[in-house]
Design a protein around this motif. Structure first.
Motif, PDB file in Angstrom:
ATOM      1  N   GLU A 115       0.825  -1.213   0.000  1.00 19.19           N
ATOM      2  CA  GLU A 115       0.000   0.000   0.000  1.00 19.19           C
ATOM      3  C   GLU A 115       0.862   1.268   0.000  1.00 19.19           C
ATOM      4  N   SER A 117       1.189   4.459   1.000  1.00 21.58           N
ATOM      5  CA  SER A 117       0.687   5.500   1.900  1.00 21.58           C
ATOM      6  C   SER A 117       1.542   5.485   3.162  1.00 21.58           C
ATOM      7  N   PRO A 118       1.477   6.542   3.963  1.00 21.25           N
ATOM      8  CA  PRO A 118       2.204   6.534   5.235  1.00 21.25           C
ATOM      9  C   PRO A 118       1.836   5.331   6.106  1.00 21.25           C
ATOM     10  N   GLY A 120       0.691   2.529   5.039  1.00 19.16           N
ATOM     11  CA  GLY A 120       1.203   1.341   4.366  1.00 19.16           C
ATOM     12  C   GLY A 120       2.666   1.096   4.664  1.00 19.16           C
ATOM     13  N   SER A 153       4.009  17.091   6.682  1.00 15.74           N
ATOM     14  CA  SER A 153       2.673  17.679   6.734  1.00 15.74           C
ATOM     15  C   SER A 153       2.739  19.162   7.070  1.00 15.74           C
ATOM     16  N   THR A 184       1.217   4.595  -7.540  1.00 17.22           N
ATOM     17  CA  THR A 184       2.198   5.138  -6.596  1.00 17.22           C
ATOM     18  C   THR A 184       2.537   6.577  -6.949  1.00 17.22           C
ATOM     19  N   ALA A 187      -0.090   8.837  -5.469  1.00 21.42           N
ATOM     20  CA  ALA A 187       0.106   8.941  -4.020  1.00 21.42           C
ATOM     21  C   ALA A 187       1.268   9.876  -3.694  1.00 21.42           C
ATOM     22  N   LEU A 191       1.359  13.539  -1.601  1.00 24.25           N
ATOM     23  CA  LEU A 191       2.243  13.804  -0.466  1.00 24.25           C
ATOM     24  C   LEU A 191       3.048  15.073  -0.685  1.00 24.25           C
ATOM     25  N   PHE A 262       8.163   3.894  -1.690  1.00 18.78           N
ATOM     26  CA  PHE A 262       7.352   3.906  -0.478  1.00 18.78           C
ATOM     27  C   PHE A 262       7.967   3.047   0.619  1.00 18.78           C
ATOM     28  N   THR A 266      10.582   7.748   2.104  1.00 15.20           N
ATOM     29  CA  THR A 266       9.503   8.419   1.377  1.00 15.20           C
ATOM     30  C   THR A 266       9.191   9.834   1.875  1.00 15.20           C
TER      31      THR A 266
END
Length: 287
Positions: A115, A117-118, A120, A153, A184, A187, A191, A262, A266
């Motif tokens: 996955e 994502s963070p 994941g 973030s 990917t 995604a 980010l 990822f 990342t």
């Protein structure tokens, strides 16, 4: 922000990562670039006897370990010739028949979720750490990754106008293969605080000249070495030259594994991409 308890809550049954019996010496075959990075970060470099061809970081991996081939085109004989006690493989590894033969030979396979994502990434660390009985190292790495994503973030909050960006995986017969929703690339662009110019598409899709011009990307992102070979100058093609990205020759080229792997790096990759795509809004991508 992700909870640091994620690793403790990651059930080995949930992620299909059965705990292994204690061994004096492990012989691990690592399949998947992010998997190899995590194993190195957890301190298991010395136990790895083989890696796949996508294990580009650390550079030492492919230089000092046996190469068992491409992640999706493994040969059971090549893997088994290394006399492994464990194979740690990304979910997309294959082909299935090769993995079945490896398991039938008595070698356990830990399958690591893909996955992008963070959450994941934390799951990947959790599964691998659980399988190796390395909860302490796993929790420390999770804490480090979460802190990096928290910093990302905060930096992304400084992006007030997202750059409309097209991720080009390769060029096929003069037509770009681009990353739409669910990839990917999509995604990673999210980010980095960018808008995906191919968001109307799903998966990796070829884009016509008309579609490329209509997408109107303000920037192009490519890997330094993708499926089509080394990066090329997209603005040499008329359709690319007709996009807003061509006006300032806004092209960002980054390392393939760093950009789309990822793995633990990342958050840093997303910061670097964000700074390159929004130089007027993000003065400096500090880690």
């Amino acid at each position: 922000m992700l909870s640091r308890r994620t690793l403790l809550l990651a059930s080995p049954l949930l992620f299909c990562a059965p705990p292994l019996r204690a061994e004096t010496t492990r012989r691990i075959v690592s399949v998947g670039g992010a998997v190899t990075e995590i194993l190195y970060r957890l301190g298991y470099a010395g136990d790895i006897v083989g890696v796949d061809s996508t294990s580009l970081h650390p550079a030492d991996a492919l230089k000092t370990k046996a190469n068992v081939g491409y992640v999706r085109a493994l040969g059971a004989e090549g893997v088994l010739s290394l006399n492994p006690s464990l194979v740690v493989a990304s979910e997309g590894a294959g082909p299935p028949d090769a993995l079945k033969l490896i398991e039938q030979a008595g070698v356990p396979i830990v399958r690591v979720p893909d996955e992008p994502s963070p959450a994941g990434i934390v799951k990947r660390v959790a599964v691998i750490a659980q399988a190796l009985g390395a909860s302490g190292q796993g929790l420390a790495l999770v804490k480090e990754i979460e802190a990096s994503f928290a910093g990302l973030s905060e930096a992304r909050a400084g992006v007030k106008r997202a750059t409309r960006t097209l991720f080009v995986l390769s060029l096929q017969n003069g037509r770009p293969l681009v990353g739409g929703q669910g990839t990917t690339a999509d995604a990673m662009l999210a980010l980095a605080g960018a808008t995906n110019a191919a968001s109307s598409l799903s998966g990796w899709k070829p884009l016509s000249d008309e579609g490329l011009i209509a997408a109107a990307p303000e920037a192009i992102v490519m890997m330094n070495h993708g499926p089509g070979g080394a990066a090329y100058d997209p603005f040499a093609y008329p359709a690319f030259a007709a996009t807003p990205a061509a006006e300032g020759r806004r092209l960002v080229v980054m390392d393939s594994l760093y950009l789309l792997g990822f793995g633990p790096r990342t958050p840093e990759a997303a910061r670097d991409l964000m700074a390159a795509l929004h130089p007027d809004q993000i003065a400096q991508a500090k880690r």
